[in-house]
Design a protein around this motif. Structure first.
Motif, PDB file in Angstrom:
ATOM      1  N   LEU A  48       7.077   0.570 -55.349  1.00 42.72           N
ATOM      2  CA  LEU A  48       8.104   0.957 -54.373  1.00 42.72           C
ATOM      3  C   LEU A  48       7.935   2.423 -53.990  1.00 42.72           C
ATOM      4  O   LEU A  48       7.711   3.280 -54.834  1.00 42.72           O
ATOM      5  N   GLY A  49       8.024   2.712 -52.731  1.00 39.97           N
ATOM      6  CA  GLY A  49       7.873   4.080 -52.242  1.00 39.97           C
ATOM      7  C   GLY A  49       6.427   4.466 -51.992  1.00 39.97           C
ATOM      8  O   GLY A  49       6.152   5.553 -51.499  1.00 39.97           O
ATOM      9  N   SER A  50       5.493   3.589 -52.324  1.00 36.85           N
ATOM     10  CA  SER A  50       4.078   3.884 -52.090  1.00 36.85           C
ATOM     11  C   SER A  50       3.708   3.469 -50.669  1.00 36.85           C
ATOM     12  O   SER A  50       4.500   2.850 -49.957  1.00 36.85           O
ATOM     13  N   ALA A  51       2.495   3.787 -50.274  1.00 37.95           N
ATOM     14  CA  ALA A  51       2.021   3.437 -48.928  1.00 37.95           C
ATOM     15  C   ALA A  51       1.956   1.919 -48.759  1.00 37.95           C
ATOM     16  O   ALA A  51       2.151   1.408 -47.658  1.00 37.95           O
ATOM     17  N   GLU A  52       1.660   1.213 -49.829  1.00 39.24           N
ATOM     18  CA  GLU A  52       1.559  -0.246 -49.755  1.00 39.24           C
ATOM     19  C   GLU A  52       2.362  -0.902 -50.880  1.00 39.24           C
ATOM     20  O   GLU A  52       1.799  -1.334 -51.884  1.00 39.24           O
TER      21      GLU A  52
END
Length: 94
Positions: free
Chosen positions: A77-81
């Motif tokens: 969660l909160g990552s690019a993917e």
């Protein structure tokens, strides 16, 4: 007859000072503010207990995600993917 009761609690002096400041700002008594805080805590605790019971029921019927899948999802969660949310529909082995 009143439907209230009196309770006694020890507070750190610094907290009492802050409580008095807030009471003055909102023109409310410390008693009112303390009752509001306790009421909020009790409401949140009821919600927490209901959520825990809902989770226990889901586990008993086999509707849960495996820990490693849930952890990988949460870390993404909160990552690019971000990963898709894990599927909770599981069939428990009998």
């Amino acid at each position: 007859m009143s439907d209230t009761t009196t309770v006694t609690a020890r507070l750190p002096k610094a907290l009492d000072v802050e409580l008095k400041k807030i009471g003055k700002r909102y023109r409310r008594s410390r008693s009112f503010l303390i009752a509001e805080a306790i009421s909020g805590f009790v409401d949140m605790e009821k919600l927490r207990q209901a959520a825990l019971e809902e989770g226990r029921v889901a586990i008993r019927r086999g509707a849960y995600a495996e820990h490693d899948e849930a952890e990988a999802w949460a870390r993404s969660l909160g990552s690019a993917e971000p990963r898709p949310r894990p599927d909770r529909k599981r069939n428990r082995a009998a």
